[in-house]
Motif scaffolding. Structure first.
Motif, PDB file in Angstrom:
ATOM      1  N   LEU A  40       0.825  -1.202   0.000  1.00  0.00           N
ATOM      2  CA  LEU A  40       0.000   0.000   0.000  1.00  0.00           C
ATOM      3  C   LEU A  40       0.859   1.251   0.000  1.00  0.00           C
ATOM      4  O   LEU A  40       0.363   2.352  -0.085  1.00  0.00           O
ATOM      5  N   ASP A  41       2.125   1.029   0.114  1.00  0.00           N
ATOM      6  CA  ASP A  41       3.039   2.159   0.315  1.00  0.00           C
ATOM      7  C   ASP A  41       3.463   2.816  -0.978  1.00  0.00           C
ATOM      8  O   ASP A  41       4.491   3.461  -1.030  1.00  0.00           O
ATOM      9  N   ARG A  42       2.652   2.635  -2.008  1.00  0.00           N
ATOM     10  CA  ARG A  42       3.097   3.183  -3.288  1.00  0.00           C
ATOM     11  C   ARG A  42       3.197   4.689  -3.240  1.00  0.00           C
ATOM     12  O   ARG A  42       4.007   5.290  -3.902  1.00  0.00           O
ATOM     13  N   PHE A  43       2.319   5.300  -2.494  1.00  0.00           N
ATOM     14  CA  PHE A  43       2.504   6.742  -2.389  1.00  0.00           C
ATOM     15  C   PHE A  43       3.075   7.061  -1.025  1.00  0.00           C
ATOM     16  O   PHE A  43       2.572   6.638  -0.004  1.00  0.00           O
TER      17      PHE A  43
END
Lengths: 220, 483
Positions: free
Chosen positions: A212-215
């Motif tokens: 979920l850490d793409r942003f």
């Protein structure tokens, strides 16, 4: 008799710290859940003993909740979730197991040094209990930062909460808060399992926080 | 009559919780949005009547004193204006389909539960109850931050949940330690957690235990205040949740957490053998100001930028209370009030702007004074206010903080001023593009509710020009209580 009472309380509280250490080196989710169940059972024993020696029957409620809810219901439910999500693979840890264990030992030493020094005036039982409880809390924190997986972060948080309950029951005669903090741990567990995991599952095909850490920070 | 005091006190708790139950059941936007406004207005009226009614003796659970009454009044006032803003904001969200009717019901119920939790935290006499209330407030805001269920919203909510829980866990540990310190003196049971009992007898508590407890409480509640380095959840939570929630978070919830720290600071200050709690708060506050000021430069998301500005201002407030003394405490109280009013007004404006432009990225929002003069100029005034330009209220409070510090610790004051100037530059730089750049994006007229923004900014301006003597006297009295 007093010596025996103290020793047994000490045994359970120390056992909780040991089980916390066991959780640190688990690298599979199912195994982690089993150890968490054990954690809850040791907590139940410890709280039950406190209830007995303090003559505080309301603490038996806390014991029952720890045993039934945290020891059985939550682990079973999480088992199911893991099965349904198909994520029973290995846990990726951020730091290696060896380093994590070393850090854990350091944290336990730290909490002993700090708490035993400042509680010199308190009674012996509360003193040991609070120092060991702080160790459990810090180990729970350590677990939360060294795991990327949402399920194991939740487990880490619940073990942290177990440490808080150990401290609260060790503080003799502490009003109200035992029941309330238990109710809140239940609430938190519900919220986490019910809403977050299912939503995350619904939206993304992973419960891995890292995915979920793409942003990070701002999106350009 | 003392019964009136109890009534007003229970009203500020019962009205929100009763309305929450009602709002969870009622369908439809029209009724629920209005009910939400009416309920917050009733809560505000009840809170204001606390000022005039005679106070009853503090009970086992609840307490009204000169300190928390200020917080309660501010809390319910901003809660009311935000509900007015929320009504028009949510209408737009329903039209665009970002919120479904089910979630609307949930949103309104959560809004009232949040108001209940904050009021309870502020009026709690039992430190355990205060902890529970702050945890409840955290959980409701976590749910509201994730309400859009987008990828980013869920991540923000998760991050907030994890960091908030860790903070709240540390705070509980600190609370338990306070109880342990109190037990030998006060005796077992209920009394050892009552604030009024603690403050009376704290002088004989074990100082070492109190010191450790305060460190846990400062770190725990400090996470909720958003002090650097515990602030990581704050920008995400502000940027991804609904804007009314950003306004309530910045304007109110941060204050509530700070209030908890202040209570414990008073405890430590009353025990002469314990460490002085001030320097710890000064250090965290100063780091927050400087860090947030530099972080402001790289922001591209408008709500995220104002979230960093909130970190900066909470830093200033923590700094002022940490310095202590009548003047700095006065400045801290004034700054807290001004910041709550200004920042929520800015979030109201930003909420409407991003709805009209369909984006929160500053690159998509340019030349607002041409496309939407009313919103654009409100934003200009708001940013002028928040960056501390005279004659607005924040100028006065910042001036007081800086000048009172100069007299005692010139080096700290210089660092603080540096942080303020850096932040000032960043905000004006961004404002230039936002308000006066080449117009971009939609020029469709905005359906905005202007009254809340004008009311807040009007109050900030009025406070900058003239503070009524009764208010000054009241704040001075509270400042002297804080020690």
């Amino acid at each position: 008799m007093d010596g025996l009472v103290f020793d047994i309380a000490h045994l359970f509280a120390g056992g909780l710290v040991l089980v916390s250490f066991m959780m640190l080196y688990q690298d599979r989710l199912y195994a982690l859940l089993n150890i968490f169940a054990l954690h809850a059972i040791v907590l139940a024993l410890s709280v039950g003993w406190q209830a007995y020696i303090q003559g505080a029957p309301h603490l038996y409620i806390t014991t029952a909740i720890a045993l039934l809810f945290k020891g059985i219901v939550i682990p079973v439910a999480l088992h199911r979730i893991i099965q349904r999500l198909g994520i029973h693979r290995e846990i990726e840890t951020v730091v290696g197991i060896g380093m994590t264990m070393l850090a854990g030992i350091g944290l336990v030493a730290l909490s002993m040094v700090v708490m035993l020094r400042v509680t010199a005036d308190a009674d012996r039982l509360a003193r040991e209990d609070v120092a060991l409880a702080l160790s459990v809390v810090l180990l729970g924190l350590l677990m939360m930062v060294t795991r990327r997986n949402a399920v194991s972060q939740v487990v880490g948080f619940m073990s942290l909460e177990n440490g808080l309950i150990l401290a609260a029951t060790g503080a003799k005669g502490m009003p109200l808060v035992v029941e309330i903090s238990v109710a809140f741990s239940v609430l938190i567990a519900f919220i986490v399992i019910g809403i977050f995991l299912f939503r995350i599952r619904e939206r993304f095909d992973t419960v891995d926080i890292h995915a979920l850490d793409r942003f990070q920070g701002d999106r350009g | 009559m003392s019964a009136l005091g109890i009534d007003a006190l229970s009203a500020i708790l019962l009205i929100p919780i009763g309305t929450a139950a009602l709002l969870a059941l009622l369908p439809g936007y029209w009724v629920t949005a209005r009910l939400n406004v009416v309920a917050t207005l009733a809560t505000l009226v009840a809170a204001l009547s606390l000022f005039f009614s005679e106070r009853s003796a503090p009970g086992h659970y609840l307490l009204v004193d000169d300190l928390n009454i200020v917080f309660v009044a501010l809390n319910t006032f901003v809660g009311f204006t935000t509900s007015v803003f929320s009504a028009s904001y949510i209408a737009h969200e329903l039209e665009t389909g970002r919120l479904t009717p089910t979630y609307l019901r949930f949103y309104h119920a959560m809004y009232q539960i949040l108001m209940f939790a904050m009021n309870l935290a502020l009026t709690a006499n039992n430190i355990g109850l205060m902890w529970v209330a702050i945890e409840l407030a955290t959980l409701t805001t976590v749910l509201m931050v994730g309400i859009y269920r987008t990828h980013e919203a869920l991540e923000a909510a998760w991050k907030y949940f994890i960091l908030g829980s860790v903070g709240i866990a540390l705070a509980l540990f600190g609370t338990i330690l306070v109880y342990l310190a109190a037990r030998p003196v006060v005796g077992e049971g209920q009394d050892a957690m009552l604030w009024t009992v603690l403050i009376d007898r704290v002088a004989r508590f074990d100082p070492a235990l109190l010191n450790v407890a305060f460190v846990f409480l400062l770190l725990g509640y400090g996470t909720k205040v958003g002090l650097v380095p515990l602030h990581a959840w704050l920008p995400d939570a502000h940027a991804e949740g609904p804007t009314p929630i950003s306004a309530v978070l910045s304007g109110l919830l941060l204050n509530v957490a700070l209030y908890a720290i202040l209570r414990f600071k008073m405890l430590l200050a009353a025990n002469t053998r314990a460490i002085a709690p001030g320097p710890l708060m000064v250090a965290l506050g100063l780091i927050s100001v400087v860090f947030a000021a530099f972080m402001l430069y790289r922001r591209r998301d408008i709500k995220r930028m104002f979230a960093y500005s909130s970190i900066e201002h909470m830093g200033i407030i923590a700094f002022a209370f940490g310095m202590g003394g009548p003047l700095a405490n006065f400045a801290g109280l004034l700054h807290m009030t001004m910041h709550s009013l200004t920042k929520s007004a800015i979030f109201f404006t930003v909420g409407h702007i991003s709805q009209v432009k369909g984006s929160q990225k500053m690159a998509d929002i340019n030349g607002l004074t041409e496309t939407h003069p009313a919103l654009g100029w409100t934003l200009v005034v708001g940013v002028f206010a928040i960056s501390g330009l005279p004659p607005l209220g924040i100028f006065m409070s910042e001036f007081l903080v800086v000048s009172s510090t100069f007299a005692r610790q010139p080096l700290l004051a210089i660092t603080l001023v540096l942080g303020l100037l850096v932040a000032f530059g960043a905000l004006l730089l961004r404002l230039n593009g936002l308000a006066f750049g080449e117009p971009t994006g939609s020029t469709a007229p905005a359906k905005a509710s202007y009254v809340p923004m004008y009311a807040h900014l009007g109050l900030v301006l009025a406070a900058g020009l003239y503070l009524p003597p009764p208010l000054v006297a009241w704040f001075q009295h509270v400042a002297s209580l804080l020690g």
